[in-house]
Design a protein around this motif. Structure first.
Motif, PDB file in Angstrom:
ATOM      1  N   GLY A 114     -45.369  -5.458 -29.072  1.00 62.71           N
ATOM      2  CA  GLY A 114     -46.190  -6.651 -29.163  1.00 62.71           C
ATOM      3  C   GLY A 114     -45.500  -7.869 -29.753  1.00 62.71           C
ATOM      4  O   GLY A 114     -46.092  -8.936 -29.838  1.00 62.71           O
ATOM      5  N   GLU A 115     -44.246  -7.745 -30.138  1.00 64.07           N
ATOM      6  CA  GLU A 115     -43.512  -8.849 -30.754  1.00 64.07           C
ATOM      7  C   GLU A 115     -42.449  -9.368 -29.787  1.00 64.07           C
ATOM      8  O   GLU A 115     -41.670  -8.588 -29.230  1.00 64.07           O
ATOM      9  N   CYS A 116     -42.425 -10.683 -29.579  1.00 68.64           N
ATOM     10  CA  CYS A 116     -41.417 -11.274 -28.709  1.00 68.64           C
ATOM     11  C   CYS A 116     -40.120 -11.416 -29.495  1.00 68.64           C
ATOM     12  O   CYS A 116     -40.078 -12.110 -30.516  1.00 68.64           O
ATOM     13  N   ILE A 117     -39.071 -10.749 -29.014  1.00 71.02           N
ATOM     14  CA  ILE A 117     -37.789 -10.783 -29.719  1.00 71.02           C
ATOM     15  C   ILE A 117     -36.746 -11.606 -28.977  1.00 71.02           C
ATOM     16  O   ILE A 117     -35.594 -11.702 -29.406  1.00 71.02           O
ATOM     17  N   GLY A 118     -37.130 -12.215 -27.864  1.00 73.26           N
ATOM     18  CA  GLY A 118     -36.191 -13.042 -27.118  1.00 73.26           C
ATOM     19  C   GLY A 118     -36.673 -13.340 -25.723  1.00 73.26           C
ATOM     20  O   GLY A 118     -37.841 -13.141 -25.389  1.00 73.26           O
ATOM     21  N   GLY A 119     -35.737 -13.831 -24.915  1.00 71.19           N
ATOM     22  CA  GLY A 119     -36.046 -14.155 -23.534  1.00 71.19           C
ATOM     23  C   GLY A 119     -34.805 -14.044 -22.681  1.00 71.19           C
ATOM     24  O   GLY A 119     -33.684 -14.096 -23.183  1.00 71.19           O
ATOM     25  N   ILE A 120     -35.019 -13.872 -21.390  1.00 68.83           N
ATOM     26  CA  ILE A 120     -33.921 -13.822 -20.426  1.00 68.83           C
ATOM     27  C   ILE A 120     -34.234 -14.786 -19.299  1.00 68.83           C
ATOM     28  O   ILE A 120     -35.389 -14.922 -18.887  1.00 68.83           O
ATOM     29  N   GLY A 121     -33.200 -15.454 -18.812  1.00 69.22           N
ATOM     30  CA  GLY A 121     -33.333 -16.329 -17.667  1.00 69.22           C
ATOM     31  C   GLY A 121     -32.298 -15.979 -16.620  1.00 69.22           C
ATOM     32  O   GLY A 121     -31.133 -15.733 -16.952  1.00 69.22           O
ATOM     33  N   VAL A 122     -32.721 -15.921 -15.367  1.00 67.32           N
ATOM     34  CA  VAL A 122     -31.837 -15.612 -14.247  1.00 67.32           C
ATOM     35  C   VAL A 122     -31.970 -16.736 -13.240  1.00 67.32           C
ATOM     36  O   VAL A 122     -33.084 -17.153 -12.909  1.00 67.32           O
ATOM     37  N   SER A 123     -30.838 -17.217 -12.730  1.00 67.18           N
ATOM     38  CA  SER A 123     -30.852 -18.303 -11.751  1.00 67.18           C
ATOM     39  C   SER A 123     -29.732 -18.097 -10.747  1.00 67.18           C
ATOM     40  O   SER A 123     -28.619 -17.722 -11.122  1.00 67.18           O
ATOM     41  N   GLY A 124     -30.044 -18.326  -9.488  1.00 69.73           N
ATOM     42  CA  GLY A 124     -29.033 -18.212  -8.442  1.00 69.73           C
ATOM     43  C   GLY A 124     -29.567 -17.649  -7.147  1.00 69.73           C
ATOM     44  O   GLY A 124     -28.983 -17.852  -6.088  1.00 69.73           O
ATOM     45  N   GLY A 125     -30.675 -16.933  -7.232  1.00 68.40           N
ATOM     46  CA  GLY A 125     -31.296 -16.390  -6.028  1.00 68.40           C
ATOM     47  C   GLY A 125     -32.568 -17.154  -5.726  1.00 68.40           C
ATOM     48  O   GLY A 125     -32.843 -18.199  -6.316  1.00 68.40           O
ATOM     49  N   ASP A 126     -33.369 -16.633  -4.809  1.00 63.10           N
ATOM     50  CA  ASP A 126     -34.681 -17.229  -4.593  1.00 63.10           C
ATOM     51  C   ASP A 126     -35.557 -16.874  -5.798  1.00 63.10           C
ATOM     52  O   ASP A 126     -35.212 -15.998  -6.590  1.00 63.10           O
ATOM     53  N   TRP A 127     -36.684 -17.538  -5.934  1.00 63.38           N
ATOM     54  CA  TRP A 127     -37.473 -17.366  -7.155  1.00 63.38           C
ATOM     55  C   TRP A 127     -37.926 -15.929  -7.370  1.00 63.38           C
ATOM     56  O   TRP A 127     -37.947 -15.431  -8.487  1.00 63.38           O
ATOM     57  N   ALA A 128     -38.294 -15.230  -6.297  1.00 62.56           N
ATOM     58  CA  ALA A 128     -38.784 -13.858  -6.448  1.00 62.56           C
ATOM     59  C   ALA A 128     -37.659 -12.919  -6.894  1.00 62.56           C
ATOM     60  O   ALA A 128     -37.883 -12.026  -7.726  1.00 62.56           O
ATOM     61  N   THR A 129     -36.457 -13.130  -6.392  1.00 58.57           N
ATOM     62  CA  THR A 129     -35.319 -12.299  -6.783  1.00 58.57           C
ATOM     63  C   THR A 129     -34.918 -12.572  -8.224  1.00 58.57           C
ATOM     64  O   THR A 129     -34.662 -11.637  -8.995  1.00 58.57           O
ATOM     65  N   ASP A 130     -34.864 -13.839  -8.611  1.00 61.03           N
ATOM     66  CA  ASP A 130     -34.556 -14.184 -10.003  1.00 61.03           C
ATOM     67  C   ASP A 130     -35.553 -13.512 -10.949  1.00 61.03           C
ATOM     68  O   ASP A 130     -35.169 -12.908 -11.955  1.00 61.03           O
ATOM     69  N   GLU A 131     -36.828 -13.599 -10.616  1.00 61.22           N
ATOM     70  CA  GLU A 131     -37.871 -13.010 -11.461  1.00 61.22           C
ATOM     71  C   GLU A 131     -37.751 -11.489 -11.529  1.00 61.22           C
ATOM     72  O   GLU A 131     -37.847 -10.892 -12.601  1.00 61.22           O
TER      73      GLU A 131
END
Length: 146
Positions: A114-131
Motif C-alpha cells: 500500500g505504500e508508493c516507493i517509486g515510479g517507472i517510466g517507459v518511452s519508445g513504443g506505442d502507448w500500450a506497449t510502453d504501459e
C-alpha cells in the motif's frame, strides 16, 4: 507518534526492473528509454537502448516522476483520476511543470504493501506497449502498480 517507518526502493530493485523492461522491449523489437525513480521522484536508474530516440529519455523520466507523485499509472486523468480534455491536460502539465506531470501512458507507480516507493517510466513504443512494459517491470520485483 511523529515518525513513520518507510519502505524504500533499492538500487538492486531498480536494476531488476530495468533489466526486465529492456528484455521486454527487445522481445517487442523496439528501442526504449526507461527511468526508475524513488518515492521523491529522484532518479535511481536511467537507460536508453541503442537506437532509442533521444527525446525518449525526457519522456521516460517525466512518466516515472508523474507515476510516483500521483501513485497511479500515467494517463490523461487529473490528480484525483478525473478525465481531462486536451486543454486541461496541457494546463496541468504547465502548472505542475513539464518534467513533473504528463498525460502520456507508460508510467507506473511501484507500490509495496500500500505504500508508493517509486515510479517507472517507459518511452519508445506505442502507448500500450510502453504501459505494458512498465507494469511488467514493476511486477518483476513483486510490487504492484495499482
Amino acid at each position: 507518534m511523529y515518525i513513520k517507518d518507510a519502505k524504500r526502493l533499492t538500487y538492486e530493485g531498480a536494476r531488476k526492473m530495468m533489466a526486465t523492461a529492456l528484455e521486454k522491449a527487445r522481445e517487442a523489437k523496439i528501442a526504449i528509454s526507461c527511468c526508475i525513480v524513488d518515492a521523491g521522484g529522484h532518479v535511481v536508474a536511467l537507460d536508453r537502448m541503442d537506437g532509442g530516440r533521444f527525446h525518449t529519455l525526457h519522456s521516460a523520466s517525466t512518466k516515472a516522476v508523474c507515476a510516483a507523485s500521483t501513485r497511479r499509472v500515467t494517463s490523461a486523468q487529473g490528480a484525483v483520476g478525473q478525465p481531462l480534455d486536451v486543454a486541461h491536460a496541457l494546463g496541468l502539465a504547465l502548472a505542475a511543470g513539464p518534467e513533473r506531470w504528463t498525460a502520456m501512458e507508460g508510467g507506473a507507480p511501484v507500490i509495496v504493501a500500500g505504500e508508493c516507493i517509486g515510479g517507472i517510466g517507459v518511452s519508445g513504443g506505442d502507448w500500450a506497449t510502453d504501459e505494458r512494459i512498465a507494469r511488467e517491470a514493476v511486477e518483476a520485483i513483486g510490487a504492484s502498480w495499482k
